[in-house]
Every structure is written in C-alpha cells, then in structure tokens.
Design a protein around this motif. Sequence first.
Motif, short mmCIF file in Angstrom:
data_model
loop_
_atom_site.label_atom_id
_atom_site.label_comp_id
_atom_site.label_asym_id
_atom_site.label_seq_id
_atom_site.Cartn_x
_atom_site.Cartn_y
_atom_site.Cartn_z
N GLY A 173 -4.13 105.05 -34.78
CA GLY A 173 -4.11 106.51 -34.69
C GLY A 173 -3.56 107.94 -33.58
N GLY A 174 -3.32 106.95 -32.69
CA GLY A 174 -3.26 107.89 -31.81
C GLY A 174 -1.94 108.58 -31.43
N TRP A 175 -0.81 108.79 -29.96
CA TRP A 175 -0.16 109.14 -30.21
C TRP A 175 1.12 108.84 -29.25
CZ3 TRP A 175 1.18 114.61 -31.67
CH2 TRP A 175 -0.41 115.21 -32.31
N LEU A 176 2.23 108.31 -29.78
CA LEU A 176 3.61 108.00 -28.82
C LEU A 176 4.47 109.12 -28.19
CD1 LEU A 176 4.51 104.90 -28.81
CD2 LEU A 176 5.90 105.14 -30.00
N LEU A 177 4.31 109.54 -27.17
CA LEU A 177 4.97 110.07 -26.93
C LEU A 177 6.50 110.29 -25.42
CD1 LEU A 177 2.29 111.71 -24.69
CD2 LEU A 177 3.08 112.60 -27.07
N PRO A 178 7.46 110.15 -25.27
CA PRO A 178 8.46 109.99 -24.49
C PRO A 178 7.83 109.59 -23.47
CG PRO A 178 8.91 112.03 -25.36
CD PRO A 178 7.70 111.04 -26.03
N GLY A 179 8.40 109.26 -21.99
CA GLY A 179 7.94 108.57 -20.72
C GLY A 179 7.92 110.28 -19.77
N PHE A 180 6.64 109.94 -19.42
CA PHE A 180 7.41 111.55 -18.29
C PHE A 180 8.36 112.09 -17.22
CE2 PHE A 180 1.99 112.40 -19.49
CZ PHE A 180 2.49 112.50 -20.46
N SER A 230 0.84 104.84 -14.94
CA SER A 230 -0.68 104.19 -15.61
C SER A 230 -1.33 105.69 -15.92
CB SER A 230 -2.82 104.19 -13.99
OG SER A 230 -2.57 105.01 -13.19
N HIS A 231 -0.62 106.77 -15.26
CA HIS A 231 -0.64 108.14 -16.30
C HIS A 231 0.38 108.86 -17.45
CE1 HIS A 231 -5.00 108.75 -13.77
NE2 HIS A 231 -3.85 107.81 -12.77
N GLY A 232 1.34 107.75 -17.47
CA GLY A 232 2.55 108.83 -18.42
C GLY A 232 4.17 108.78 -17.42
N THR A 233 4.13 108.91 -16.28
CA THR A 233 5.69 109.29 -15.64
C THR A 233 5.11 107.92 -15.81
OG1 THR A 233 4.25 110.58 -14.08
CG2 THR A 233 6.22 109.72 -13.18
N THR A 234 7.07 107.52 -16.46
CA THR A 234 8.10 106.83 -16.48
C THR A 234 9.60 106.12 -15.58
OG1 THR A 234 8.95 107.23 -18.45
CG2 THR A 234 7.39 106.57 -18.45
N THR A 235 9.54 108.27 -15.32
CA THR A 235 10.87 107.82 -14.17
C THR A 235 9.97 109.66 -13.24
OG1 THR A 235 11.91 107.52 -15.55
CG2 THR A 235 13.29 108.95 -14.62
N MET A 236 10.65 109.69 -11.72
CA MET A 236 10.35 109.78 -11.22
C MET A 236 11.05 110.10 -9.83
SD MET A 236 7.05 108.27 -8.96
CE MET A 236 5.89 108.08 -9.75
N LEU A 237 10.80 111.26 -9.14
CA LEU A 237 12.00 111.56 -7.55
C LEU A 237 11.08 111.35 -6.83
CD1 LEU A 237 14.46 114.40 -8.54
CD2 LEU A 237 14.77 112.63 -8.69
N ALA A 238 11.63 110.19 -5.70
CA ALA A 238 10.80 110.09 -4.29
C ALA A 238 11.19 111.82 -3.52
CB ALA A 238 10.83 109.38 -3.69
N THR A 239 9.56 112.33 -3.55
CA THR A 239 9.74 113.76 -2.56
C THR A 239 9.40 113.64 -1.64
OG1 THR A 239 9.92 114.78 -4.79
CG2 THR A 239 9.23 116.78 -2.97
N THR A 240 10.25 114.54 -0.80
CA THR A 240 9.91 114.75 1.06
C THR A 240 9.51 115.81 1.03
OG1 THR A 240 11.90 115.67 1.50
CG2 THR A 240 12.03 113.36 1.47
N VAL A 241 9.02 116.00 2.66
CA VAL A 241 8.46 117.22 2.65
C VAL A 241 9.18 117.17 4.28
CG1 VAL A 241 5.75 116.72 2.46
CG2 VAL A 241 6.65 116.01 4.91
N THR A 242 8.62 118.63 4.80
CA THR A 242 9.76 119.33 5.89
C THR A 242 9.68 118.68 7.10
OG1 THR A 242 10.16 121.29 4.91
CG2 THR A 242 10.27 121.30 7.44
N GLN A 243 10.37 117.18 7.80
CA GLN A 243 10.32 116.81 8.78
C GLN A 243 11.43 116.32 9.42
OE1 GLN A 243 8.85 114.49 10.52
NE2 GLN A 243 6.48 114.85 9.42
N SER A 244 11.46 115.44 10.70
CA SER A 244 12.80 115.34 11.40
C SER A 244 13.86 114.45 10.41
CB SER A 244 12.66 114.28 12.60
OG SER A 244 11.86 113.31 11.76
N PRO A 245 15.02 114.18 10.76
CA PRO A 245 16.29 114.42 9.77
C PRO A 245 16.44 112.77 10.11
CG PRO A 245 16.95 114.97 12.28
CD PRO A 245 15.57 115.01 11.37
N ARG A 248 -3.06 104.22 -23.19
CA ARG A 248 -3.39 103.36 -23.65
C ARG A 248 -2.79 102.17 -22.74
NH1 ARG A 248 -6.51 102.21 -28.76
NH2 ARG A 248 -6.43 99.95 -27.62
N ARG A 249 -1.18 103.10 -22.71
CA ARG A 249 -0.29 101.84 -22.61
C ARG A 249 1.14 102.76 -22.51
NH1 ARG A 249 0.27 96.60 -26.19
NH2 ARG A 249 -2.04 95.90 -26.72
N THR A 250 1.48 102.43 -20.71
CA THR A 250 2.79 102.53 -20.64
C THR A 250 3.50 101.86 -20.83
OG1 THR A 250 1.76 104.38 -18.40
CG2 THR A 250 4.20 104.74 -18.96
#
Length: 395
Positions: free
Chosen positions: A58-65, A95-110, A382-384
């Motif tokens: 009876g729960g929810w099925l969502l597309p991955g975040f 474990s918190h629902g993310t299935t795709t992501m971009l590795a985000t950097t910060v302002t740093q040296s080249p 519950r699961r990803t």
Amino acid sequence: MSKSQAWRIGNVHIVADDATFEGEVVVEDGAISAVYPKDAAAQRPAHHADAAYIDGEGGWLLPGFIDVHVHGGYGADFMDATPEAFDTITKFHASHGTTTMLATTVTQSPEALEAVVKAAAAYREGLMPYASLLGVHLEGPFISEKWSGAQNPAFIVPPHTEWLKRWTVVYPSIIRMMTLAPEKEGAYETIRWLTDNDIVAACGHTDALYEEIRGAAEHGLRHAVHTYNAMRGLHHREPGTLGAVMTTDAISAEIIADGHHVHPAAIDVLLRAKPADKVLLVSDAISAAGLSDGDYDLGGLAVIVKDGVARLAEGGNLAGSTLTMMNAFRFMLSHTKLTPAEVSRLASANPAKLLGIADRTGSIAGGKRADLVWTDASFNIRRTWVKGREVYSGD
C-alpha cells in the motif's frame, strides 16, 4: 535482484507523469516493461504474472530522484576525486531515493577541478554500484566575488573556455552543467560555447541585472542554481537576477527545500511564477549530510554544522546543506499544496528534461530505465532500484 531478473511490484500507488493510481510495475532486463493499473493487472501475459513479486504494502512507487546539484554526503566530497568517495556519496544518496546525480564541484584551482572531471569519467566506466553518476556540474569558478557565498573567493576567475575545451576533448560528455555569473566579461561567449557543446549553462553566485540575465538567455542560459540564494534579488525598479529567472520561461529554477535556504512562501511564489516543468528540487548536500553536527570542510573553507544547518565558520554564510532529496520531497508535501505526483515532477521528470535524459529515465513508463523508489505510506524509503538493480533496502 540483479538487472537481468524479471520482477514486479504491486499493491502500490504508482506515480506516473501527472497521474497517481494503484497498480503494478513489471521490470525486465533493467527496464520497465509494463505498467498495469489495478483493474488491468489480471490481463497481463503469463510471463509477467510469473515474475518474482514484491508486495508494495500500500505504499508509493516513485521514479528515482535526479539531483543536478550535490557536493557530497556521509563524510565524502566529490572534490576528493576518488572512487571511494564517489561510492560513499552515491551509496548514501541512493539510500534516500536518488538514482542519478551530477558530481558538483566548488570554486577551486583548475587542477582540482580537472581531477574531479577525470575521476568522474573513470567512475562512469566502472560498475557504479549505487546511484548513477551522469557527469559533472562545475559550480564556478566563473562567479561573482560579491555573491561568492560558500565558494572560495581566492579561486574566482573571469569566464573563458580554455579549460573547458581541453577537458571536453579529453573527457567527452562528462561535463553536463556549469554555473557562472552572466554579468562577468566573457560570460556570454562562454554560455554560447557551453550551449553549442550540449552543456547546461546555469546562472548562480551572480550580481546580474535583469537585462543581463535576459541577454544571457538569448545566448543559451537555461538554468538557475539554488534560486533566491547567492543572487541579486528582486526590486521593483531593477528586477535583478531573481526577477529575470522568474519571468523567463526558458530558464529553469532549482530550489533547496530544507526550510533554511528559502521560506515556504517564497517557494510558493516561485511555483506560481514558473511553468510546471521549470522548477527542480536539489539537495546541494555537502559531506556533512547524513552525519552529526560538527566541523566540516567545503572547498578549503571551514564549515560548522549546527542543528543540521551548515554555515561557514567565518562570516556565517549558508554552506550547502545536509538535505537529501527524500527529505526535500517530504518538505514540499508538508509546506506546499502540491500533490505527490506534482512534487515527483520537480524531483525526477524536470531534471531529466533539463539534462536531456527524459527519454531514458525520470518517469515510470514502459521502456524507461527501471530507476525506482518504493516508500511506505508516509514516504519512508523501503527500497531503491537503479536500472532494475536493488541498490538500497531498508528491510
């Protein structure tokens, strides 16, 4: 379950596009092979009926975040540029629902930025056992000194394409987004180059005037990072960056929905101003996400986390977040009038569209990749699954 196994999950509320209905989803070879409403499940073919069954209770099925702006989690930062760090981050956020992501950097040296790009390219060649890493989001270093926020001002430089041209040749298709300040000299030319090379050009950490953002949009600017934060605000005689973002339909706007970065009423204003497919949820999570209060580091700057809120030790600027996409999802349900299907669009379909991957993921439909999140009735995970392979189980 492995990618090759056929399985199905039923007795769930399925969020598919703008609709929500009870039913069953069948997964084969890592893809969604069929979606059956409850009243049609009895008509499914025998080989679907015979697939291993999961009772959704009876729960929810969502597309991955899909998180286009995330720096780290559980003690690791993408700037560490190691496979171990990438595993830690992608496992935690899966474990918190993310299935795709971009590795985000910060302002740093080249050199530091290229190390992340190189590491991401290598990581994508491997198994990627948890959430998928699509590529890199370069947040800076072509930003405004005035609105540096939690970015290290020592590494801010004017916009140019020299580094980008080299990196995209050596590591093709890895850089997927870049945040810059459109008012800086050379920014329009850089935005055009990004657009011509299928890299999302985003404004952020910017003091741009209204007309400067409008001009940037004509050159290909498509996105605004952490809307409201680290940008020139709205004034009735100079609408500023914020006014241009709100009124330019070509620009999508991401929001950090944690109750600290943006007031719920301001989120409501953004939702009213923008088309439904132009608002995105992001975490902007740093290495402290998932850990306790204490002292941390972000791009060489000292960060103090207190009561779950990350701020620079010097100056007190907000320094990313400890948010997860699931918590952002729940916050939107609690503090806006959006339905689960509408919030799901912000967390999955809209970022997929921005990144040009909506034909493959971001929604629950036949033929799409089986990037799925099963939650209980209260939206506790519950699961990803990523490409039909279980990457997290809360059982």
